[in-house]
Write a protein that holds these residues in place. Sequence first.
Motif, PDB file in Angstrom:
ATOM      1  N   PRO A 187     -31.182  -8.480  -7.152  1.00  0.00           N
ATOM      2  CA  PRO A 187     -30.374  -7.641  -8.049  1.00  0.00           C
ATOM      3  C   PRO A 187     -30.500  -6.159  -7.722  1.00  0.00           C
ATOM      4  O   PRO A 187     -31.524  -5.702  -7.231  1.00  0.00           O
ATOM      5  CB  PRO A 187     -30.953  -7.952  -9.433  1.00  0.00           C
ATOM      6  N   ARG A 188     -29.429  -5.430  -8.002  1.00  0.00           N
ATOM      7  CA  ARG A 188     -29.420  -3.971  -7.879  1.00  0.00           C
ATOM      8  C   ARG A 188     -29.277  -3.382  -9.270  1.00  0.00           C
ATOM      9  O   ARG A 188     -28.526  -3.899 -10.110  1.00  0.00           O
ATOM     10  CB  ARG A 188     -28.255  -3.519  -7.003  1.00  0.00           C
ATOM     11  N   THR A 189     -30.003  -2.312  -9.547  1.00  0.00           N
ATOM     12  CA  THR A 189     -29.981  -1.709 -10.870  1.00  0.00           C
ATOM     13  C   THR A 189     -28.627  -1.058 -11.135  1.00  0.00           C
ATOM     14  O   THR A 189     -28.121  -0.286 -10.320  1.00  0.00           O
ATOM     15  CB  THR A 189     -31.085  -0.659 -11.007  1.00  0.00           C
ATOM     16  N   SER A 190     -28.041  -1.388 -12.280  1.00  0.00           N
ATOM     17  CA  SER A 190     -26.772  -0.798 -12.695  1.00  0.00           C
ATOM     18  C   SER A 190     -26.690  -0.877 -14.212  1.00  0.00           C
ATOM     19  O   SER A 190     -26.335  -1.919 -14.761  1.00  0.00           O
ATOM     20  CB  SER A 190     -25.589  -1.525 -12.052  1.00  0.00           C
ATOM     21  N   GLN A 191     -27.051   0.191 -14.882  1.00  0.00           N
ATOM     22  CA  GLN A 191     -27.067   0.223 -16.335  1.00  0.00           C
ATOM     23  C   GLN A 191     -25.652   0.404 -16.866  1.00  0.00           C
ATOM     24  O   GLN A 191     -24.932   1.312 -16.448  1.00  0.00           O
ATOM     25  CB  GLN A 191     -27.966   1.353 -16.838  1.00  0.00           C
ATOM     26  N   GLY A 192     -25.234  -0.450 -17.778  1.00  0.00           N
ATOM     27  CA  GLY A 192     -23.889  -0.367 -18.333  1.00  0.00           C
ATOM     28  C   GLY A 192     -23.691   0.869 -19.177  1.00  0.00           C
ATOM     29  O   GLY A 192     -24.648   1.477 -19.678  1.00  0.00           O
ATOM     30  N   GLY A 193     -22.437   1.266 -19.356  1.00  0.00           N
ATOM     31  CA  GLY A 193     -22.103   2.425 -20.169  1.00  0.00           C
ATOM     32  C   GLY A 193     -22.007   2.080 -21.644  1.00  0.00           C
ATOM     33  O   GLY A 193     -22.145   0.923 -22.045  1.00  0.00           O
ATOM     34  N   THR A 207     -18.784   0.952 -13.235  1.00  0.00           N
ATOM     35  CA  THR A 207     -18.007   0.142 -12.297  1.00  0.00           C
ATOM     36  C   THR A 207     -18.920  -0.700 -11.419  1.00  0.00           C
ATOM     37  O   THR A 207     -19.845  -0.177 -10.809  1.00  0.00           O
ATOM     38  CB  THR A 207     -17.139   1.040 -11.408  1.00  0.00           C
ATOM     39  N   VAL A 208     -18.656  -1.992 -11.370  1.00  0.00           N
ATOM     40  CA  VAL A 208     -19.395  -2.895 -10.486  1.00  0.00           C
ATOM     41  C   VAL A 208     -18.406  -3.822  -9.797  1.00  0.00           C
ATOM     42  O   VAL A 208     -17.298  -4.050 -10.286  1.00  0.00           O
ATOM     43  CB  VAL A 208     -20.448  -3.732 -11.245  1.00  0.00           C
ATOM     44  N   TYR A 256     -19.170  -2.696 -18.737  1.00  0.00           N
ATOM     45  CA  TYR A 256     -18.966  -2.668 -17.291  1.00  0.00           C
ATOM     46  C   TYR A 256     -17.472  -2.857 -17.020  1.00  0.00           C
ATOM     47  O   TYR A 256     -16.766  -3.508 -17.800  1.00  0.00           O
ATOM     48  CB  TYR A 256     -19.731  -3.798 -16.591  1.00  0.00           C
ATOM     49  N   LYS A 257     -17.003  -2.291 -15.909  1.00  0.00           N
ATOM     50  CA  LYS A 257     -15.625  -2.573 -15.503  1.00  0.00           C
ATOM     51  C   LYS A 257     -15.612  -3.063 -14.067  1.00  0.00           C
ATOM     52  O   LYS A 257     -16.346  -2.556 -13.212  1.00  0.00           O
ATOM     53  CB  LYS A 257     -14.717  -1.362 -15.693  1.00  0.00           C
ATOM     54  N   VAL A 258     -14.766  -4.065 -13.832  1.00  0.00           N
ATOM     55  CA  VAL A 258     -14.689  -4.722 -12.534  1.00  0.00           C
ATOM     56  C   VAL A 258     -13.253  -4.601 -12.012  1.00  0.00           C
ATOM     57  O   VAL A 258     -12.329  -5.170 -12.604  1.00  0.00           O
ATOM     58  CB  VAL A 258     -15.076  -6.207 -12.638  1.00  0.00           C
ATOM     59  N   PRO A 259     -13.013  -3.858 -10.946  1.00  0.00           N
ATOM     60  CA  PRO A 259     -11.665  -3.786 -10.377  1.00  0.00           C
ATOM     61  C   PRO A 259     -11.254  -5.158  -9.815  1.00  0.00           C
ATOM     62  O   PRO A 259     -11.957  -5.732  -8.986  1.00  0.00           O
ATOM     63  CB  PRO A 259     -11.802  -2.747  -9.260  1.00  0.00           C
ATOM     64  N   LEU A 296     -16.211  -6.074 -18.821  1.00  0.00           N
ATOM     65  CA  LEU A 296     -17.213  -7.021 -19.294  1.00  0.00           C
ATOM     66  C   LEU A 296     -18.076  -6.282 -20.305  1.00  0.00           C
ATOM     67  O   LEU A 296     -18.740  -5.295 -19.971  1.00  0.00           O
ATOM     68  CB  LEU A 296     -18.073  -7.536 -18.140  1.00  0.00           C
ATOM     69  N   VAL A 297     -18.042  -6.737 -21.558  1.00  0.00           N
ATOM     70  CA  VAL A 297     -18.760  -6.066 -22.642  1.00  0.00           C
ATOM     71  C   VAL A 297     -19.851  -7.002 -23.147  1.00  0.00           C
ATOM     72  O   VAL A 297     -19.567  -8.121 -23.592  1.00  0.00           O
ATOM     73  CB  VAL A 297     -17.805  -5.682 -23.782  1.00  0.00           C
ATOM     74  N   LEU A 298     -21.104  -6.543 -23.054  1.00  0.00           N
ATOM     75  CA  LEU A 298     -22.252  -7.372 -23.440  1.00  0.00           C
ATOM     76  C   LEU A 298     -22.959  -6.747 -24.628  1.00  0.00           C
ATOM     77  O   LEU A 298     -23.237  -5.537 -24.634  1.00  0.00           O
ATOM     78  CB  LEU A 298     -23.223  -7.523 -22.274  1.00  0.00           C
ATOM     79  N   HIS A 299     -23.254  -7.573 -25.631  1.00  0.00           N
ATOM     80  CA  HIS A 299     -23.934  -7.092 -26.839  1.00  0.00           C
ATOM     81  C   HIS A 299     -25.137  -7.966 -27.140  1.00  0.00           C
ATOM     82  O   HIS A 299     -25.051  -9.197 -27.115  1.00  0.00           O
ATOM     83  CB  HIS A 299     -22.980  -7.125 -28.035  1.00  0.00           C
ATOM     84  N   LEU A 300     -26.280  -7.317 -27.410  1.00  0.00           N
ATOM     85  CA  LEU A 300     -27.489  -8.017 -27.837  1.00  0.00           C
ATOM     86  C   LEU A 300     -27.646  -7.824 -29.336  1.00  0.00           C
ATOM     87  O   LEU A 300     -27.748  -6.692 -29.820  1.00  0.00           O
ATOM     88  CB  LEU A 300     -28.718  -7.482 -27.098  1.00  0.00           C
ATOM     89  N   SER A 301     -27.656  -8.924 -30.062  1.00  0.00           N
ATOM     90  CA  SER A 301     -27.676  -8.881 -31.521  1.00  0.00           C
ATOM     91  C   SER A 301     -28.903  -8.147 -32.049  1.00  0.00           C
ATOM     92  O   SER A 301     -30.005  -8.264 -31.511  1.00  0.00           O
ATOM     93  CB  SER A 301     -27.647 -10.302 -32.081  1.00  0.00           C
ATOM     94  N   LYS A 302     -28.707  -7.422 -33.138  1.00  0.00           N
ATOM     95  CA  LYS A 302     -29.831  -6.722 -33.767  1.00  0.00           C
ATOM     96  C   LYS A 302     -30.852  -7.710 -34.317  1.00  0.00           C
ATOM     97  O   LYS A 302     -32.016  -7.368 -34.504  1.00  0.00           O
ATOM     98  CB  LYS A 302     -29.327  -5.827 -34.892  1.00  0.00           C
ATOM     99  N   GLY A 303     -30.436  -8.970 -34.568  1.00  0.00           N
ATOM    100  CA  GLY A 303     -31.349  -9.982 -35.071  1.00  0.00           C
ATOM    101  C   GLY A 303     -32.439 -10.360 -34.090  1.00  0.00           C
ATOM    102  O   GLY A 303     -33.468 -10.913 -34.486  1.00  0.00           O
ATOM    103  N   VAL A 304     -32.234 -10.054 -32.797  1.00  0.00           N
ATOM    104  CA  VAL A 304     -33.268 -10.340 -31.803  1.00  0.00           C
ATOM    105  C   VAL A 304     -34.533  -9.544 -32.106  1.00  0.00           C
ATOM    106  O   VAL A 304     -35.652 -10.014 -31.887  1.00  0.00           O
ATOM    107  CB  VAL A 304     -32.737 -10.025 -30.390  1.00  0.00           C
ATOM    108  N   ALA A 305     -34.375  -8.333 -32.622  1.00  0.00           N
ATOM    109  CA  ALA A 305     -35.534  -7.500 -32.938  1.00  0.00           C
ATOM    110  C   ALA A 305     -36.388  -8.123 -34.041  1.00  0.00           C
ATOM    111  O   ALA A 305     -37.624  -7.993 -34.030  1.00  0.00           O
ATOM    112  CB  ALA A 305     -35.082  -6.100 -33.348  1.00  0.00           C
TER     113      ALA A 305
END
Length: 450
Positions: A231-237, A245-246, A263-266, A351-360
Amino acid sequence: MGRRTAWWRAGAWRGRPSARVRMAAAAAVLYTAAIPASWPAEAAPAAGAPGASDPSVSSYAFAEGAQSVTGATGTTDAPRLQVGKTYRSSLAKGAKVYYSFDLDVDSNTYVSATAVPAKGAKLSVTDGIRVSVQNTDSNSCSYQSASFGAAKSPHPVTAWGARTASPANPVCKGAGAYYVVVERVGMADSSPGAWDLELTAMSEPPVDQAGSTNPPKAWNSASPTPVSGAPRTSQGGAGYSRATTVGQGVWRADISPGQTLFYKVPVDWGRQLSATAELGTTSGGGQGYAVEALGMTLYNPVRAHVEDTSVGYDGKQQSLSLAPVPPVEYANRYAVGDQLSGMRFAGSYYLVLHLSKGVADEFGDGPFGLTLRVRLQGTAQDGPGYTGQSVPRNVFQVTDEDRQNAAAGGAGGGNAAMTAVAAAGIGAGTVVLVVLGVWTVVARRRAAGA
């Protein structure tokens, strides 16, 4: 800075510097002072701002320069918006607000509304928004809803509407005024605070020659093997305007409970996108189970929903994958269902990724390791032959810059802002060094003359 200021004040020689040197020094000072004014607000949060000191929360990054507008309670006073621009508004609990657009006769127009609840807002399972586009006779051209799901975790959600100049949609034909209606739905148990809104409108020009109105009947619907490799490091916006962009590859990031990464993918005409996300094992211990812990949603270039998926989390690594979508083709728009019709044009898919607050609550504040695997299959093809440009420009195509950013994996979004700031800093530093060099030469010559 203190040491440099003291040096400047002390002086290296007796006597007054020349006018040219004084002008160069002043230019350097002004150049340096101008840098903070151009720093994007989302790129460097101020102390006390959401997300500045709390790593578990990432505030939504609204588009820089988005114009503020207040939605009306009816069509008569609906504020007139312009296609191609981005606006910022709000939506109170129980509200139904109206905006208007003047549209031409033959362009397809797509409108999206992204709702952003306040940090810590209480949500119900069915809480969400509904967006519809209507003509002046109250006929609906389209409508769509978006909700927050069983996790009830506050995060940006997007719904969209469209006015298409298509024979398949004869109700909304012709130029003139159209209305966008945004309303809160399913809010029985939600908190009373208003939500922020980001509104966008984009237009797609007609094609030169009308093709088939039948969607493709056959395409490779087999689930592809996820991309492997280091993997290569790429922190989403933190928003669409700051999406990272990835391209094809394996991308590594950190995500905290309550955080959403963009993330956005062309994706060019004829190419087929697939994606898998993996949430790593927790390192902080804890037992339990978080429902719909990690969610991934695919939006197309006009922020229209294509599909979404989610997975629960028990502290051990979990993965989720998008269901197969067809290669990008113009005729996909005539298919039934977002998963097929959403792949209707080339451009940057989100690509939109969300981690639920319930994980905490179960496993701590994190951050947690996230791996995103993106694959692009197929060969790029020519587009349908548009008769004009989209508004904004280049929405429905993949540019050379897009390809370069995707290959770099991390260009665009906040990283682009940091690159600009770094370039500005280097430029200012160069000016200062030149001034200092000139000043030193002058000092030496004067000393030699003395």
